[in-house]
Design a protein around this motif. Sequence first.
Motif, PDB file in Angstrom:
ATOM      1  N   PHE A  93     -50.792  48.744  36.074  1.00  0.00           N
ATOM      2  CA  PHE A  93     -51.078  50.138  35.751  1.00  0.00           C
ATOM      3  C   PHE A  93     -52.076  50.742  36.741  1.00  0.00           C
ATOM      4  O   PHE A  93     -51.998  51.935  37.061  1.00  0.00           O
ATOM      5  N   VAL A  94     -53.013  49.957  37.223  1.00  0.00           N
ATOM      6  CA  VAL A  94     -53.935  50.455  38.246  1.00  0.00           C
ATOM      7  C   VAL A  94     -53.160  50.797  39.519  1.00  0.00           C
ATOM      8  O   VAL A  94     -53.384  51.847  40.147  1.00  0.00           O
ATOM      9  N   LEU A  95     -52.252  49.921  39.909  1.00  0.00           N
ATOM     10  CA  LEU A  95     -51.412  50.193  41.078  1.00  0.00           C
ATOM     11  C   LEU A  95     -50.557  51.445  40.858  1.00  0.00           C
ATOM     12  O   LEU A  95     -50.385  52.259  41.770  1.00  0.00           O
ATOM     13  N   ALA A  96     -50.018  51.583  39.654  1.00  0.00           N
ATOM     14  CA  ALA A  96     -49.201  52.758  39.346  1.00  0.00           C
ATOM     15  C   ALA A  96     -50.016  54.044  39.439  1.00  0.00           C
ATOM     16  O   ALA A  96     -49.516  55.076  39.907  1.00  0.00           O
ATOM     17  N   ALA A  97     -51.275  53.987  39.009  1.00  0.00           N
ATOM     18  CA  ALA A  97     -52.140  55.169  39.110  1.00  0.00           C
ATOM     19  C   ALA A  97     -52.368  55.550  40.568  1.00  0.00           C
ATOM     20  O   ALA A  97     -52.407  56.734  40.917  1.00  0.00           O
ATOM     21  N   ALA A  98     -52.501  54.547  41.424  1.00  0.00           N
ATOM     22  CA  ALA A  98     -52.678  54.817  42.856  1.00  0.00           C
ATOM     23  C   ALA A  98     -51.430  55.461  43.448  1.00  0.00           C
ATOM     24  O   ALA A  98     -51.517  56.398  44.266  1.00  0.00           O
ATOM     25  N   VAL A  99     -50.257  54.979  43.042  1.00  0.00           N
ATOM     26  CA  VAL A  99     -49.002  55.553  43.539  1.00  0.00           C
ATOM     27  C   VAL A  99     -48.847  56.989  43.060  1.00  0.00           C
ATOM     28  O   VAL A  99     -48.479  57.883  43.827  1.00  0.00           O
ATOM     29  N   ALA A 100     -49.152  57.239  41.768  1.00  0.00           N
ATOM     30  CA  ALA A 100     -49.016  58.582  41.213  1.00  0.00           C
ATOM     31  C   ALA A 100     -49.967  59.560  41.892  1.00  0.00           C
ATOM     32  O   ALA A 100     -49.623  60.727  42.099  1.00  0.00           O
ATOM     33  N   ARG A 101     -51.170  59.100  42.255  1.00  0.00           N
ATOM     34  CA  ARG A 101     -52.161  59.979  42.877  1.00  0.00           C
ATOM     35  C   ARG A 101     -51.713  60.459  44.260  1.00  0.00           C
ATOM     36  O   ARG A 101     -52.027  61.579  44.674  1.00  0.00           O
ATOM     37  N   THR A 102     -50.951  59.634  44.985  1.00  0.00           N
ATOM     38  CA  THR A 102     -50.555  59.991  46.355  1.00  0.00           C
ATOM     39  C   THR A 102     -49.351  60.912  46.416  1.00  0.00           C
ATOM     40  O   THR A 102     -49.139  61.590  47.421  1.00  0.00           O
ATOM     41  N   ALA A 128     -30.247  55.480  40.840  1.00  0.00           N
ATOM     42  CA  ALA A 128     -30.836  54.524  41.784  1.00  0.00           C
ATOM     43  C   ALA A 128     -32.332  54.751  41.934  1.00  0.00           C
ATOM     44  O   ALA A 128     -33.129  53.799  41.976  1.00  0.00           O
ATOM     45  N   ALA A 129     -32.736  56.020  42.006  1.00  0.00           N
ATOM     46  CA  ALA A 129     -34.160  56.336  42.146  1.00  0.00           C
ATOM     47  C   ALA A 129     -34.941  55.883  40.916  1.00  0.00           C
ATOM     48  O   ALA A 129     -36.051  55.345  41.021  1.00  0.00           O
ATOM     49  N   LEU A 130     -34.375  56.064  39.727  1.00  0.00           N
ATOM     50  CA  LEU A 130     -35.059  55.661  38.499  1.00  0.00           C
ATOM     51  C   LEU A 130     -35.155  54.145  38.380  1.00  0.00           C
ATOM     52  O   LEU A 130     -36.153  53.620  37.877  1.00  0.00           O
ATOM     53  N   VAL A 131     -34.141  53.426  38.845  1.00  0.00           N
ATOM     54  CA  VAL A 131     -34.199  51.963  38.834  1.00  0.00           C
ATOM     55  C   VAL A 131     -35.343  51.467  39.711  1.00  0.00           C
ATOM     56  O   VAL A 131     -36.093  50.554  39.343  1.00  0.00           O
ATOM     57  N   VAL A 132     -35.512  52.083  40.870  1.00  0.00           N
ATOM     58  CA  VAL A 132     -36.570  51.681  41.803  1.00  0.00           C
ATOM     59  C   VAL A 132     -37.954  51.867  41.188  1.00  0.00           C
ATOM     60  O   VAL A 132     -38.871  51.083  41.448  1.00  0.00           O
ATOM     61  N   THR A 133     -38.125  52.886  40.343  1.00  0.00           N
ATOM     62  CA  THR A 133     -39.447  53.134  39.759  1.00  0.00           C
ATOM     63  C   THR A 133     -39.918  51.987  38.872  1.00  0.00           C
ATOM     64  O   THR A 133     -41.111  51.898  38.567  1.00  0.00           O
ATOM     65  N   ALA A 134     -38.995  51.122  38.448  1.00  0.00           N
ATOM     66  CA  ALA A 134     -39.391  49.980  37.622  1.00  0.00           C
ATOM     67  C   ALA A 134     -40.335  49.046  38.374  1.00  0.00           C
ATOM     68  O   ALA A 134     -41.097  48.296  37.757  1.00  0.00           O
ATOM     69  N   PHE A 135     -40.306  49.082  39.703  1.00  0.00           N
ATOM     70  CA  PHE A 135     -41.173  48.217  40.504  1.00  0.00           C
ATOM     71  C   PHE A 135     -42.547  48.841  40.725  1.00  0.00           C
ATOM     72  O   PHE A 135     -43.482  48.147  41.115  1.00  0.00           O
ATOM     73  N   ALA A 136     -42.662  50.140  40.503  1.00  0.00           N
ATOM     74  CA  ALA A 136     -43.920  50.824  40.798  1.00  0.00           C
ATOM     75  C   ALA A 136     -44.714  51.193  39.565  1.00  0.00           C
ATOM     76  O   ALA A 136     -45.945  51.244  39.613  1.00  0.00           O
ATOM     77  N   VAL A 137     -44.027  51.454  38.469  1.00  0.00           N
ATOM     78  CA  VAL A 137     -44.703  51.929  37.261  1.00  0.00           C
ATOM     79  C   VAL A 137     -44.316  51.042  36.082  1.00  0.00           C
ATOM     80  O   VAL A 137     -43.143  50.979  35.718  1.00  0.00           O
ATOM     81  N   PRO A 138     -45.260  50.336  35.462  1.00  0.00           N
ATOM     82  CA  PRO A 138     -44.948  49.523  34.284  1.00  0.00           C
ATOM     83  C   PRO A 138     -44.806  50.394  33.046  1.00  0.00           C
ATOM     84  O   PRO A 138     -45.379  51.474  32.970  1.00  0.00           O
ATOM     85  N   ALA A 139     -44.027  49.921  32.096  1.00  0.00           N
ATOM     86  CA  ALA A 139     -43.811  50.583  30.813  1.00  0.00           C
ATOM     87  C   ALA A 139     -42.907  51.803  30.964  1.00  0.00           C
ATOM     88  O   ALA A 139     -43.038  52.604  31.884  1.00  0.00           O
ATOM     89  N   THR A 140     -41.965  51.927  30.040  1.00  0.00           N
ATOM     90  CA  THR A 140     -40.973  52.997  30.118  1.00  0.00           C
ATOM     91  C   THR A 140     -41.584  54.375  29.894  1.00  0.00           C
ATOM     92  O   THR A 140     -41.129  55.353  30.483  1.00  0.00           O
ATOM     93  N   SER A 141     -42.604  54.475  29.047  1.00  0.00           N
ATOM     94  CA  SER A 141     -43.220  55.783  28.809  1.00  0.00           C
ATOM     95  C   SER A 141     -43.903  56.302  30.066  1.00  0.00           C
ATOM     96  O   SER A 141     -43.872  57.506  30.350  1.00  0.00           O
ATOM     97  N   GLY A 142     -44.539  55.424  30.848  1.00  0.00           N
ATOM     98  CA  GLY A 142     -45.161  55.834  32.098  1.00  0.00           C
ATOM     99  C   GLY A 142     -44.143  56.311  33.110  1.00  0.00           C
ATOM    100  O   GLY A 142     -44.366  57.298  33.833  1.00  0.00           O
TER     101      GLY A 142
END
Length: 471
Positions: A93-102, A128-142
Amino acid sequence: MTLNLRLAAALCVALSVCALLAVPANFPALGGDARLTLAVFALATCAWIGTPVDDTYIALGAGLALTATGVISSDTLFGTLGDATVWLLICAFVLAAAVARTGLAGRAAAFLVGGARTVRQLTHLTTAALVVTAFAVPATSGRAALALPVFLALAKALADRRRLVVMLALLFPTVILLSAVATLIGAGAHLITVSVLWEATGDRIGFTQWLLLGLPLAVASSHLAAETVLLTTTRRADREGPVHITAEEIQRHSESPVTGPWTQAEKRCALLLATVVALWCSEPLHQVSPAVVALIGAVVASSPALGTVGLKDALKTVPWSLLLFMAATMAMGVALADSGAAKWLVSGLPGHVGPAVFLGVVVAVSTAAHLVLQSRSARSSVLVPLVVAAAVGAGVNPVTAALASTAAAGFCHTLPASAKPVTLFSDVPGVPTYTPRDLLRLSAVLAPLTAALVLFFAAAVWPLLGVPVTR
Protein backbone atom coordinates in the motif's frame (compact mmCIF):
# COMPACT_ATOMS: atom_id res chain seq x y z
CA MET A 1 -34.79 -10.29 3.38
CA THR A 2 -34.87 -7.25 5.64
CA LEU A 3 -32.12 -6.53 8.12
CA ASN A 4 -34.33 -7.48 11.11
CA LEU A 5 -35.28 -10.82 9.55
CA ARG A 6 -31.67 -11.59 8.68
CA LEU A 7 -30.59 -10.69 12.20
CA ALA A 8 -33.27 -12.88 13.74
CA ALA A 9 -32.46 -15.81 11.46
CA ALA A 10 -28.72 -15.52 12.11
CA LEU A 11 -29.28 -15.29 15.87
CA CYS A 12 -31.50 -18.38 15.86
CA VAL A 13 -28.95 -20.40 13.89
CA ALA A 14 -26.05 -19.30 16.10
CA LEU A 15 -27.87 -20.02 19.36
CA SER A 16 -29.08 -23.40 18.08
CA VAL A 17 -25.53 -24.43 17.16
CA CYS A 18 -24.20 -23.27 20.53
CA ALA A 19 -26.98 -25.15 22.38
CA LEU A 20 -26.17 -28.37 20.55
CA LEU A 21 -22.46 -28.00 21.26
CA ALA A 22 -23.08 -27.28 24.95
CA VAL A 23 -24.56 -30.73 25.58
CA PRO A 24 -21.67 -33.16 26.27
CA ALA A 25 -23.66 -36.13 25.01
CA ASN A 26 -23.90 -34.57 21.56
CA PHE A 27 -20.99 -35.24 19.23
CA PRO A 28 -18.89 -37.37 21.62
CA ALA A 29 -15.88 -37.22 19.27
CA LEU A 30 -15.54 -33.48 19.88
CA GLY A 31 -13.13 -32.23 22.53
CA GLY A 32 -13.68 -29.18 24.67
CA ASP A 33 -11.47 -26.87 22.61
CA ALA A 34 -13.14 -28.00 19.39
CA ARG A 35 -16.60 -27.29 20.85
CA LEU A 36 -15.58 -23.79 21.92
CA THR A 37 -13.99 -23.13 18.53
CA LEU A 38 -17.08 -24.23 16.63
CA ALA A 39 -19.33 -22.14 18.88
CA VAL A 40 -17.22 -19.02 18.34
CA PHE A 41 -16.93 -19.77 14.64
CA ALA A 42 -20.73 -20.16 14.30
CA LEU A 43 -21.40 -16.94 16.21
CA ALA A 44 -18.89 -14.99 14.12
CA THR A 45 -20.21 -16.36 10.81
CA CYS A 46 -23.82 -15.60 11.72
CA ALA A 47 -22.82 -12.11 12.86
CA TRP A 48 -21.04 -11.49 9.53
CA ILE A 49 -24.13 -12.63 7.66
CA GLY A 50 -26.96 -11.15 9.68
CA THR A 51 -25.74 -8.02 11.45
CA PRO A 52 -24.50 -4.60 10.31
CA VAL A 53 -21.63 -4.77 12.83
CA ASP A 54 -18.22 -4.13 11.28
CA ASP A 55 -16.56 -7.34 10.06
CA THR A 56 -13.28 -6.46 11.79
CA TYR A 57 -14.98 -5.91 15.14
CA ILE A 58 -16.61 -9.34 14.89
CA ALA A 59 -13.32 -11.01 13.94
CA LEU A 60 -11.45 -9.34 16.81
CA GLY A 61 -14.18 -10.40 19.23
CA ALA A 62 -13.93 -13.99 17.98
CA GLY A 63 -10.14 -13.98 18.29
CA LEU A 64 -10.37 -12.54 21.80
CA ALA A 65 -12.94 -15.17 22.83
CA LEU A 66 -10.73 -18.00 21.59
CA THR A 67 -7.78 -16.55 23.49
CA ALA A 68 -9.70 -15.92 26.70
CA THR A 69 -11.01 -19.50 26.72
CA GLY A 70 -7.53 -20.92 26.18
CA VAL A 71 -8.15 -22.42 22.74
CA ILE A 72 -5.25 -20.39 21.35
CA SER A 73 -2.50 -18.54 23.17
CA SER A 74 -2.11 -14.78 23.24
CA ASP A 75 1.14 -15.21 21.34
CA THR A 76 -0.81 -16.86 18.52
CA LEU A 77 -3.38 -14.07 18.43
CA PHE A 78 -0.89 -11.20 18.47
CA GLY A 79 1.73 -13.05 16.43
CA THR A 80 -0.52 -13.02 13.36
CA LEU A 81 -0.02 -9.27 13.09
CA GLY A 82 3.68 -9.93 12.57
CA ASP A 83 3.07 -12.43 9.80
CA ALA A 84 5.10 -11.76 6.65
CA THR A 85 1.94 -11.54 4.54
CA VAL A 86 0.61 -8.69 6.69
CA TRP A 87 3.87 -6.78 6.23
CA LEU A 88 3.73 -7.50 2.51
CA LEU A 89 0.33 -5.85 2.26
CA ILE A 90 1.35 -2.82 4.36
CA CYS A 91 4.39 -2.16 2.18
CA ALA A 92 2.42 -2.76 -1.00
CA PHE A 93 0.00 0.00 0.00
CA VAL A 94 2.91 2.37 0.61
CA LEU A 95 4.20 1.59 -2.88
CA ALA A 96 0.70 2.11 -4.29
CA ALA A 97 0.51 5.53 -2.63
CA ALA A 98 3.78 6.48 -4.31
CA VAL A 99 2.46 5.37 -7.71
CA ALA A 100 -0.83 7.26 -7.21
CA ARG A 101 1.03 10.45 -6.21
CA THR A 102 3.05 10.53 -9.47
CA GLY A 103 0.13 10.06 -11.88
CA LEU A 104 1.64 7.08 -13.68
CA ALA A 105 -1.79 5.46 -13.85
CA GLY A 106 -3.13 8.31 -15.99
CA ARG A 107 -0.24 8.00 -18.43
CA ALA A 108 -0.79 4.25 -18.70
CA ALA A 109 -4.51 4.74 -19.34
CA ALA A 110 -3.91 7.37 -22.01
CA PHE A 111 -1.35 5.13 -23.71
CA LEU A 112 -3.52 2.01 -23.77
CA VAL A 113 -7.04 3.35 -24.24
CA GLY A 114 -5.95 6.02 -26.70
CA GLY A 115 -5.11 3.31 -29.23
CA ALA A 116 -8.67 1.96 -29.42
CA ARG A 117 -10.56 2.49 -32.66
CA THR A 118 -13.49 0.11 -32.18
CA VAL A 119 -15.75 -0.67 -29.25
CA ARG A 120 -14.31 -4.18 -28.87
CA GLN A 121 -10.75 -2.81 -28.91
CA LEU A 122 -11.69 -0.26 -26.25
CA THR A 123 -13.24 -3.01 -24.12
CA HIS A 124 -10.24 -5.34 -24.24
CA LEU A 125 -7.59 -2.61 -23.96
CA THR A 126 -9.38 -1.29 -20.87
CA THR A 127 -9.45 -4.84 -19.54
CA ALA A 128 -5.71 -5.26 -20.13
CA ALA A 129 -4.99 -1.97 -18.35
CA LEU A 130 -7.10 -3.01 -15.34
CA VAL A 131 -5.35 -6.39 -15.11
CA VAL A 132 -1.97 -4.63 -14.97
CA THR A 133 -3.10 -2.49 -12.02
CA ALA A 134 -3.20 -5.65 -9.89
CA PHE A 135 0.61 -5.44 -9.72
CA ALA A 136 0.65 -1.82 -8.57
CA VAL A 137 -2.30 -1.42 -6.23
CA PRO A 138 -3.30 -4.03 -3.60
CA ALA A 139 -6.95 -4.65 -2.74
CA THR A 140 -9.83 -4.31 -5.18
CA SER A 141 -11.31 -1.21 -3.52
CA GLY A 142 -8.02 0.67 -4.00
CA ARG A 143 -7.88 -0.28 -7.66
CA ALA A 144 -11.49 0.81 -8.13
CA ALA A 145 -10.75 4.23 -6.64
CA LEU A 146 -7.69 4.59 -8.88
CA ALA A 147 -9.67 3.60 -11.99
CA LEU A 148 -12.69 5.85 -11.36
CA PRO A 149 -11.17 9.02 -12.93
CA VAL A 150 -10.29 7.01 -16.05
CA PHE A 151 -13.87 5.77 -16.28
CA LEU A 152 -15.19 9.33 -15.89
CA ALA A 153 -12.98 10.48 -18.76
CA LEU A 154 -14.22 7.67 -20.99
CA ALA A 155 -17.83 8.34 -19.98
CA LYS A 156 -17.55 12.02 -20.92
CA ALA A 157 -15.95 11.17 -24.26
CA LEU A 158 -18.79 8.71 -25.02
CA ALA A 159 -21.59 10.79 -23.51
CA ASP A 160 -23.70 10.50 -26.67
CA ARG A 161 -23.55 6.68 -26.59
CA ARG A 162 -25.31 5.79 -23.36
CA ARG A 163 -25.18 2.01 -23.72
CA LEU A 164 -21.41 2.08 -24.09
CA VAL A 165 -21.07 4.15 -20.91
CA VAL A 166 -23.22 1.64 -19.01
CA MET A 167 -21.12 -1.18 -20.46
CA LEU A 168 -17.90 0.48 -19.25
CA ALA A 169 -19.43 1.12 -15.82
CA LEU A 170 -20.08 -2.61 -15.54
CA LEU A 171 -16.76 -3.59 -17.11
CA PHE A 172 -14.53 -1.77 -14.61
CA PRO A 173 -15.67 -3.48 -11.37
CA THR A 174 -16.10 -6.83 -13.12
CA VAL A 175 -12.51 -6.94 -14.35
CA ILE A 176 -11.11 -5.45 -11.13
CA LEU A 177 -12.70 -8.24 -9.09
CA LEU A 178 -11.84 -11.13 -11.41
CA SER A 179 -8.27 -10.01 -12.13
CA ALA A 180 -7.38 -9.77 -8.43
CA VAL A 181 -6.37 -13.44 -8.51
CA ALA A 182 -3.35 -12.47 -10.65
CA THR A 183 -1.18 -11.64 -7.64
CA LEU A 184 -0.80 -12.56 -4.00
CA ILE A 185 -1.47 -8.94 -2.99
CA GLY A 186 -4.57 -8.68 -5.19
CA ALA A 187 -6.93 -9.25 -2.24
CA GLY A 188 -6.70 -9.78 1.48
CA ALA A 189 -8.45 -13.13 0.97
CA HIS A 190 -5.36 -14.43 -0.83
CA LEU A 191 -3.17 -13.78 2.19
CA ILE A 192 -5.69 -15.53 4.43
CA THR A 193 -5.62 -18.53 2.08
CA VAL A 194 -1.83 -18.68 2.15
CA SER A 195 -1.79 -18.47 5.94
CA VAL A 196 -4.42 -21.21 6.36
CA LEU A 197 -2.52 -23.52 4.00
CA TRP A 198 0.72 -22.94 5.88
CA GLU A 199 -0.81 -23.57 9.29
CA ALA A 200 -2.85 -26.60 8.23
CA THR A 201 -0.55 -28.42 5.79
CA GLY A 202 2.87 -26.79 5.87
CA ASP A 203 2.55 -25.84 2.17
CA ARG A 204 3.82 -22.34 1.49
CA ILE A 205 2.67 -20.47 -1.64
CA GLY A 206 5.05 -17.64 -2.48
CA PHE A 207 4.51 -14.59 -4.64
CA THR A 208 6.08 -16.25 -7.68
CA GLN A 209 4.06 -19.45 -7.48
CA TRP A 210 0.83 -17.52 -6.99
CA LEU A 211 1.73 -15.36 -9.99
CA LEU A 212 2.41 -18.44 -12.11
CA LEU A 213 -0.92 -20.00 -11.19
CA GLY A 214 -3.09 -16.91 -10.89
CA LEU A 215 -2.02 -14.62 -13.73
CA PRO A 216 -3.14 -16.90 -16.60
CA LEU A 217 -6.50 -17.40 -14.87
CA ALA A 218 -6.84 -13.66 -14.27
CA VAL A 219 -6.14 -12.82 -17.92
CA ALA A 220 -8.49 -15.51 -19.25
CA SER A 221 -11.36 -14.74 -16.86
CA SER A 222 -11.03 -10.97 -17.30
CA HIS A 223 -11.19 -11.05 -21.09
CA LEU A 224 -13.96 -13.65 -21.01
CA ALA A 225 -15.88 -11.38 -18.65
CA ALA A 226 -15.16 -8.36 -20.87
CA GLU A 227 -16.69 -10.11 -23.86
CA THR A 228 -19.65 -11.21 -21.74
CA VAL A 229 -20.26 -7.67 -20.47
CA LEU A 230 -20.01 -6.32 -24.01
CA LEU A 231 -22.51 -8.82 -25.45
CA THR A 232 -25.03 -8.67 -22.59
CA THR A 233 -25.05 -4.89 -22.22
CA THR A 234 -24.85 -3.53 -25.77
CA ARG A 235 -26.54 -4.18 -29.10
CA ARG A 236 -24.87 -4.80 -32.43
CA ALA A 237 -25.54 -1.22 -33.51
CA ASP A 238 -23.79 0.06 -30.38
CA ARG A 239 -20.69 -2.01 -31.15
CA GLU A 240 -20.40 -1.05 -34.81
CA GLY A 241 -19.63 2.66 -34.48
CA PRO A 242 -15.99 3.79 -34.22
CA VAL A 243 -14.51 5.29 -31.06
CA HIS A 244 -11.67 7.71 -30.53
CA ILE A 245 -10.54 8.66 -27.04
CA THR A 246 -7.94 11.42 -26.96
CA ALA A 247 -5.32 12.08 -24.30
CA GLU A 248 -6.82 15.54 -23.80
CA GLU A 249 -10.13 14.01 -22.71
CA ILE A 250 -8.37 11.83 -20.14
CA GLN A 251 -6.27 14.81 -19.01
CA ARG A 252 -9.41 16.71 -17.94
CA HIS A 253 -9.91 14.18 -15.15
CA SER A 254 -6.28 13.79 -14.13
CA GLU A 255 -4.35 16.14 -11.86
CA SER A 256 -1.03 15.00 -13.34
CA PRO A 257 0.08 15.22 -17.01
CA VAL A 258 -0.79 12.13 -19.08
CA THR A 259 1.36 13.14 -22.05
CA GLY A 260 4.67 14.90 -22.59
CA PRO A 261 8.09 14.32 -21.01
CA TRP A 262 8.22 12.27 -17.83
CA THR A 263 9.16 14.05 -14.61
CA GLN A 264 12.05 12.81 -12.51
CA ALA A 265 9.58 11.61 -9.86
CA GLU A 266 7.69 9.56 -12.45
CA LYS A 267 10.90 8.00 -13.75
CA ARG A 268 12.09 7.08 -10.26
CA CYS A 269 8.72 5.64 -9.29
CA ALA A 270 8.39 3.59 -12.50
CA LEU A 271 11.91 2.22 -12.07
CA LEU A 272 11.26 1.36 -8.43
CA LEU A 273 7.96 -0.38 -9.19
CA ALA A 274 9.51 -2.36 -12.04
CA THR A 275 12.40 -3.40 -9.80
CA VAL A 276 10.12 -4.52 -6.97
CA VAL A 277 7.88 -6.55 -9.30
CA ALA A 278 10.94 -8.10 -10.96
CA LEU A 279 12.37 -9.10 -7.57
CA TRP A 280 9.03 -10.55 -6.52
CA CYS A 281 8.87 -12.62 -9.69
CA SER A 282 12.48 -13.83 -9.35
CA GLU A 283 12.18 -14.94 -5.72
CA PRO A 284 13.38 -18.52 -6.49
CA LEU A 285 16.68 -17.08 -7.77
CA HIS A 286 17.63 -14.75 -4.91
CA GLN A 287 15.56 -16.32 -2.07
CA VAL A 288 14.65 -12.92 -0.61
CA SER A 289 11.17 -12.89 0.94
CA PRO A 290 8.56 -10.83 -0.97
CA ALA A 291 7.78 -9.03 2.29
CA VAL A 292 11.43 -7.95 2.63
CA VAL A 293 11.48 -6.80 -1.00
CA ALA A 294 8.28 -4.84 -0.43
CA LEU A 295 9.71 -3.26 2.74
CA ILE A 296 12.84 -2.15 0.85
CA GLY A 297 10.62 -0.69 -1.89
CA ALA A 298 8.42 1.09 0.65
CA VAL A 299 11.43 2.62 2.41
CA VAL A 300 12.82 3.89 -0.90
CA ALA A 301 9.41 5.13 -2.11
CA SER A 302 8.96 7.21 1.06
CA SER A 303 12.57 8.34 1.49
CA PRO A 304 13.26 12.11 1.53
CA ALA A 305 15.80 11.92 -1.30
CA LEU A 306 14.35 9.35 -3.72
CA GLY A 307 10.73 8.96 -2.67
CA THR A 308 7.60 10.49 -4.14
CA VAL A 309 5.39 10.36 -1.03
CA GLY A 310 5.94 10.99 2.67
CA LEU A 311 5.81 7.97 4.95
CA LYS A 312 3.05 9.47 7.13
CA ASP A 313 0.90 10.21 4.08
CA ALA A 314 1.53 6.75 2.65
CA LEU A 315 0.64 5.00 5.91
CA LYS A 316 -2.69 6.84 5.95
CA THR A 317 -3.69 4.86 2.84
CA VAL A 318 -3.09 1.50 4.53
CA PRO A 319 -6.42 -0.20 5.41
CA TRP A 320 -5.57 -0.99 9.02
CA SER A 321 -9.05 -2.37 9.60
CA LEU A 322 -8.45 -4.98 6.88
CA LEU A 323 -5.10 -5.93 8.40
CA LEU A 324 -6.65 -6.43 11.85
CA PHE A 325 -9.41 -8.48 10.24
CA MET A 326 -6.83 -10.66 8.49
CA ALA A 327 -4.85 -11.17 11.68
CA ALA A 328 -7.92 -12.12 13.70
CA THR A 329 -9.23 -14.53 11.06
CA MET A 330 -5.78 -16.11 10.76
CA ALA A 331 -5.98 -16.83 14.48
CA MET A 332 -9.45 -18.33 13.96
CA GLY A 333 -8.01 -20.56 11.26
CA VAL A 334 -5.28 -21.75 13.62
CA ALA A 335 -7.93 -22.59 16.24
CA LEU A 336 -10.01 -24.56 13.73
CA ALA A 337 -7.00 -26.61 12.68
CA ASP A 338 -5.29 -27.15 16.06
CA SER A 339 -8.45 -27.95 18.01
CA GLY A 340 -9.55 -30.60 15.53
CA ALA A 341 -12.78 -28.72 14.79
CA ALA A 342 -12.14 -28.44 11.06
CA LYS A 343 -11.29 -32.13 10.77
CA TRP A 344 -14.47 -33.07 12.65
CA LEU A 345 -16.63 -30.79 10.50
CA VAL A 346 -15.60 -32.55 7.30
CA SER A 347 -15.48 -36.06 8.77
CA GLY A 348 -19.14 -36.59 7.99
CA LEU A 349 -18.74 -35.91 4.29
CA PRO A 350 -18.88 -38.86 1.88
CA GLY A 351 -15.44 -40.45 1.81
CA HIS A 352 -15.47 -41.72 -1.77
CA VAL A 353 -16.23 -38.55 -3.68
CA GLY A 354 -14.04 -38.23 -6.75
CA PRO A 355 -11.68 -35.25 -7.16
CA ALA A 356 -13.77 -33.82 -10.00
CA VAL A 357 -16.98 -33.90 -7.96
CA PHE A 358 -15.21 -32.51 -4.90
CA LEU A 359 -13.71 -29.58 -6.82
CA GLY A 360 -17.03 -28.96 -8.54
CA VAL A 361 -18.81 -28.64 -5.19
CA VAL A 362 -16.05 -26.40 -3.79
CA VAL A 363 -16.17 -24.06 -6.79
CA ALA A 364 -19.98 -23.94 -6.84
CA VAL A 365 -20.26 -23.14 -3.12
CA SER A 366 -17.45 -20.57 -3.30
CA THR A 367 -19.03 -18.87 -6.32
CA ALA A 368 -22.40 -18.57 -4.59
CA ALA A 369 -20.98 -17.61 -1.17
CA HIS A 370 -21.07 -13.87 -1.95
CA LEU A 371 -24.85 -14.00 -1.71
CA VAL A 372 -24.48 -14.76 2.01
CA LEU A 373 -21.10 -13.29 3.00
CA GLN A 374 -20.40 -9.99 1.31
CA SER A 375 -16.81 -9.66 2.53
CA ARG A 376 -14.35 -11.50 0.31
CA SER A 377 -11.96 -11.99 3.21
CA ALA A 378 -14.75 -13.32 5.41
CA ARG A 379 -15.67 -15.85 2.72
CA SER A 380 -12.11 -17.17 2.64
CA SER A 381 -11.94 -17.18 6.44
CA VAL A 382 -15.01 -19.42 6.58
CA LEU A 383 -14.48 -21.60 3.52
CA VAL A 384 -10.75 -22.20 3.14
CA PRO A 385 -10.11 -23.96 6.50
CA LEU A 386 -13.00 -26.32 5.79
CA VAL A 387 -11.97 -26.86 2.17
CA VAL A 388 -8.38 -27.66 3.16
CA ALA A 389 -9.49 -30.13 5.82
CA ALA A 390 -12.00 -31.78 3.47
CA ALA A 391 -9.47 -31.99 0.63
CA VAL A 392 -7.12 -34.12 2.71
CA GLY A 393 -9.92 -36.59 3.41
CA ALA A 394 -11.04 -36.66 -0.23
CA GLY A 395 -7.54 -37.26 -1.56
CA VAL A 396 -7.42 -33.87 -3.29
CA ASN A 397 -4.37 -31.63 -3.16
CA PRO A 398 -5.20 -28.98 -0.51
CA VAL A 399 -3.33 -26.33 -2.49
CA THR A 400 -5.49 -26.95 -5.56
CA ALA A 401 -8.69 -26.97 -3.52
CA ALA A 402 -7.80 -23.77 -1.61
CA LEU A 403 -6.78 -21.91 -4.76
CA ALA A 404 -9.92 -23.01 -6.60
CA SER A 405 -12.11 -21.87 -3.71
CA THR A 406 -10.36 -18.51 -3.43
CA ALA A 407 -10.45 -17.89 -7.18
CA ALA A 408 -14.14 -18.81 -7.41
CA ALA A 409 -14.96 -16.58 -4.45
CA GLY A 410 -13.66 -13.64 -6.51
CA PHE A 411 -16.99 -13.67 -8.35
CA CYS A 412 -19.27 -11.25 -6.50
CA HIS A 413 -21.30 -9.34 -9.08
CA THR A 414 -24.89 -10.29 -8.40
CA LEU A 415 -25.96 -7.31 -6.27
CA PRO A 416 -24.72 -3.72 -5.95
CA ALA A 417 -23.76 -4.44 -2.33
CA SER A 418 -21.88 -7.66 -3.15
CA ALA A 419 -18.49 -5.91 -3.39
CA LYS A 420 -17.11 -2.40 -2.87
CA PRO A 421 -16.06 -1.88 -6.52
CA VAL A 422 -19.56 -2.87 -7.67
CA THR A 423 -21.07 -0.42 -5.18
CA LEU A 424 -18.68 2.38 -6.22
CA PHE A 425 -19.47 2.18 -9.93
CA SER A 426 -23.21 1.62 -9.45
CA ASP A 427 -23.77 5.24 -8.42
CA VAL A 428 -21.53 7.76 -10.16
CA PRO A 429 -23.03 11.29 -10.06
CA GLY A 430 -23.81 12.71 -13.50
CA VAL A 431 -22.99 9.49 -15.35
CA PRO A 432 -25.43 6.77 -16.49
CA THR A 433 -24.55 3.46 -14.93
CA TYR A 434 -25.95 -0.03 -14.46
CA THR A 435 -29.04 -1.15 -12.57
CA PRO A 436 -29.56 -4.21 -10.33
CA ARG A 437 -31.30 -5.81 -13.30
CA ASP A 438 -28.14 -5.38 -15.42
CA LEU A 439 -26.11 -7.08 -12.69
CA LEU A 440 -28.52 -10.01 -12.47
CA ARG A 441 -28.47 -10.48 -16.25
CA LEU A 442 -24.68 -10.46 -16.28
CA SER A 443 -24.38 -12.79 -13.29
CA ALA A 444 -26.73 -15.34 -14.84
CA VAL A 445 -24.24 -15.76 -17.70
CA LEU A 446 -20.92 -14.96 -16.04
CA ALA A 447 -21.25 -17.05 -12.86
CA PRO A 448 -21.33 -20.45 -14.63
CA LEU A 449 -18.68 -19.33 -17.11
CA THR A 450 -16.19 -18.26 -14.44
CA ALA A 451 -16.91 -21.35 -12.34
CA ALA A 452 -16.27 -23.59 -15.35
CA LEU A 453 -13.07 -21.69 -16.13
CA VAL A 454 -11.75 -22.14 -12.57
CA LEU A 455 -12.52 -25.86 -12.76
CA PHE A 456 -10.71 -26.10 -16.10
CA PHE A 457 -7.61 -24.43 -14.66
CA ALA A 458 -7.68 -26.59 -11.54
CA ALA A 459 -8.02 -29.82 -13.54
CA ALA A 460 -6.01 -29.12 -16.69
CA VAL A 461 -3.74 -26.07 -16.37
CA TRP A 462 -2.44 -26.01 -12.81
CA PRO A 463 -1.21 -29.64 -12.98
CA LEU A 464 1.02 -28.58 -15.88
CA LEU A 465 2.40 -25.81 -13.64
CA GLY A 466 3.32 -28.16 -10.81
CA VAL A 467 0.10 -28.25 -8.74
CA PRO A 468 -1.64 -31.63 -9.32
CA VAL A 469 -5.27 -32.32 -8.52
CA THR A 470 -4.40 -35.18 -6.16
CA ARG A 471 -1.45 -35.74 -3.85
